[in-house]
Design a protein around this motif. Structure first.
Motif, PDB file in Angstrom:
ATOM      1  N   VAL A  31      56.682 111.771 -47.057  1.00 39.56           N
ATOM      2  CA  VAL A  31      57.259 113.083 -46.743  1.00 39.56           C
ATOM      3  C   VAL A  31      56.922 114.066 -47.862  1.00 39.56           C
ATOM      4  CG1 VAL A  31      59.151 112.194 -45.330  1.00 39.56           C
ATOM      5  CG2 VAL A  31      59.478 112.452 -47.790  1.00 39.56           C
ATOM      6  N   LYS A  76      58.089 118.031 -49.452  1.00 34.03           N
ATOM      7  CA  LYS A  76      59.071 119.106 -49.402  1.00 34.03           C
ATOM      8  C   LYS A  76      58.358 120.449 -49.415  1.00 34.03           C
ATOM      9  CE  LYS A  76      62.954 118.577 -51.628  1.00 34.03           C
ATOM     10  NZ  LYS A  76      63.929 118.417 -52.709  1.00 34.03           N
ATOM     11  N   THR A  81      59.333 115.630 -53.757  1.00 30.31           N
ATOM     12  CA  THR A  81      59.843 114.333 -53.299  1.00 30.31           C
ATOM     13  C   THR A  81      59.617 113.250 -54.361  1.00 30.31           C
ATOM     14  OG1 THR A  81      57.731 113.976 -52.160  1.00 30.31           O
ATOM     15  CG2 THR A  81      59.566 114.789 -50.845  1.00 30.31           C
ATOM     16  N   ARG A 112      69.589 114.054 -48.377  1.00 27.06           N
ATOM     17  CA  ARG A 112      68.548 114.487 -47.436  1.00 27.06           C
ATOM     18  C   ARG A 112      67.304 113.613 -47.565  1.00 27.06           C
ATOM     19  NH1 ARG A 112      70.399 119.788 -48.721  1.00 27.06           N
ATOM     20  NH2 ARG A 112      68.885 119.910 -50.426  1.00 27.06           N
ATOM     21  N   PHE A 113      66.968 113.275 -48.795  1.00 29.77           N
ATOM     22  CA  PHE A 113      65.795 112.440 -49.037  1.00 29.77           C
ATOM     23  C   PHE A 113      66.013 111.020 -48.517  1.00 29.77           C
ATOM     24  CE2 PHE A 113      63.453 109.464 -51.805  1.00 29.77           C
ATOM     25  CZ  PHE A 113      62.160 109.896 -51.568  1.00 29.77           C
ATOM     26  N   ASN A 173      68.079 109.981 -46.262  1.00 26.36           N
ATOM     27  CA  ASN A 173      68.295 109.934 -44.821  1.00 26.36           C
ATOM     28  C   ASN A 173      67.051 110.293 -44.020  1.00 26.36           C
ATOM     29  OD1 ASN A 173      70.992 109.183 -45.005  1.00 26.36           O
ATOM     30  ND2 ASN A 173      71.721 111.283 -45.103  1.00 26.36           N
ATOM     31  N   ASP A 174      65.982 110.644 -44.706  1.00 27.93           N
ATOM     32  CA  ASP A 174      64.747 111.004 -44.012  1.00 27.93           C
ATOM     33  C   ASP A 174      64.077 109.738 -43.472  1.00 27.93           C
ATOM     34  OD1 ASP A 174      62.097 111.824 -43.295  1.00 27.93           O
ATOM     35  OD2 ASP A 174      62.315 113.564 -44.598  1.00 27.93           O
ATOM     36  N   ASN A 215      61.249 109.233 -42.362  1.00 27.06           N
ATOM     37  CA  ASN A 215      59.803 109.127 -42.577  1.00 27.06           C
ATOM     38  C   ASN A 215      59.425 108.614 -43.966  1.00 27.06           C
ATOM     39  OD1 ASN A 215      58.626 110.094 -40.052  1.00 27.06           O
ATOM     40  ND2 ASN A 215      59.631 112.028 -40.541  1.00 27.06           N
ATOM     41  N   VAL A 216      60.416 108.400 -44.829  1.00 32.94           N
ATOM     42  CA  VAL A 216      60.123 107.846 -46.160  1.00 32.94           C
ATOM     43  C   VAL A 216      59.659 106.400 -45.988  1.00 32.94           C
ATOM     44  CG1 VAL A 216      61.033 107.241 -48.418  1.00 32.94           C
ATOM     45  CG2 VAL A 216      61.800 109.331 -47.296  1.00 32.94           C
ATOM     46  N   GLU A 241      70.379 108.194 -33.273  1.00 35.34           N
ATOM     47  CA  GLU A 241      69.267 109.120 -33.478  1.00 35.34           C
ATOM     48  C   GLU A 241      67.987 108.484 -32.945  1.00 35.34           C
ATOM     49  OE1 GLU A 241      66.874 111.224 -37.204  1.00 35.34           O
ATOM     50  OE2 GLU A 241      68.950 110.563 -37.470  1.00 35.34           O
ATOM     51  N   HIS A 290      64.457 107.506 -33.398  1.00 36.23           N
ATOM     52  CA  HIS A 290      63.579 107.286 -34.552  1.00 36.23           C
ATOM     53  C   HIS A 290      62.126 107.049 -34.147  1.00 36.23           C
ATOM     54  CE1 HIS A 290      66.942 107.158 -37.315  1.00 36.23           C
ATOM     55  NE2 HIS A 290      67.547 106.278 -36.542  1.00 36.23           N
ATOM     56  N   GLN A 318      58.897 107.482 -36.426  1.00 31.50           N
ATOM     57  CA  GLN A 318      59.294 107.509 -37.837  1.00 31.50           C
ATOM     58  C   GLN A 318      59.092 106.136 -38.476  1.00 31.50           C
ATOM     59  OE1 GLN A 318      63.417 108.866 -37.632  1.00 31.50           O
ATOM     60  NE2 GLN A 318      62.770 110.958 -38.034  1.00 31.50           N
TER      61      GLN A 318
END
Length: 203
Positions: A13, A15, A23, A62-63, A65-66, A68-69, A177, A179, A182
């Motif tokens: 990801v 930012k 990130t 936020r990081f 819970n992303d 795509n990490v 959610e 996913h 992702q």
């Protein structure tokens, strides 16, 4: 930290340019938490680390819970570098056996609305508890222990009326959610996989 080289592209990801931290910087700060006795992101603002890097706890949430990490790729990249560093160290006794350790443990939770939350059988408490089973893989040479990977698992249970030990109302109240596409989709797919089957995949 000096011996671990992580590229921003490996995180998965990026930012926006106007963000205070990249990130990669957020990841580096998270890795420093244990060394500054920061138990979690909510306690960051009252820590000594926050005096060096002024930011809000929401940045970390936020990081983390992303979806795509690419956590698995990050662990793999870091461990490769650490293994090479340990192997070249003159202080390590290389004649000791290297062991791969796979073990599961309870991850108890209190929130009923957490994603995929359910009841599991705890062999420690000999009763059903709310939470997840965490299957962890480590590498040990008798001196160093490297955390290689982990997976979170749930149990469907035997009661068809209360799948995962929850009523239909409780299951529907959980956070959900989509996913698809992702990196975290792999974690979701392995959630109900038998731990022995996942351990076999590890090997």
């Amino acid at each position: 930290m000096e011996h671990i080289n992580i590229r921003s592209s490996q995180i998965g990801v990026e930012k926006k340019e106007n963000c205070k931290f990249t990130t990669l910087q957020v990841l580096n700060l998270l890795m420093l938490f244990p060394f500054f006795v920061v138990k979690n992101a909510s306690r960051y603002s009252n820590s000594s680390l926050s005096k060096l890097f002024n930011c809000d706890k929401d940045m970390f949430y936020r990081f983390m819970n992303d979806g795509n990490v690419k956590w698995r790729k990050l662990l793999y990249a870091m461990n490769l570098q650490l293994i090479k560093k340990i192997s070249s160290s003159t202080t390590v006794h290389h004649d000791k056996p290297v062991c791969l350790i796979i073990d599961d443990t309870d991850a108890p939770k209190t929130g009923m609305t957490t994603e995929l939350i359910g009841r599991i059988w705890s062999h420690v408490h000999q009763k059903s508890i709310l939470g997840y089973k965490c299957l962890t893989m480590m590498l040990s040479d008798g001196v160093s222990q490297l955390f290689l990977d982990f997976s979170l698992h749930g149990e469907e249970g035997k009661d068809k009326q209360k799948v995962q030990g929850l009523t239909a109302k409780q299951r529907n109240a959980r956070y959900t959610e989509d996913h698809e596409g992702q990196a975290v989709k792999e974690r979701v797919d392995e959630y109900l996989m038998k731990k022995t089957d996942k351990a076999y995949v590890y090997l």
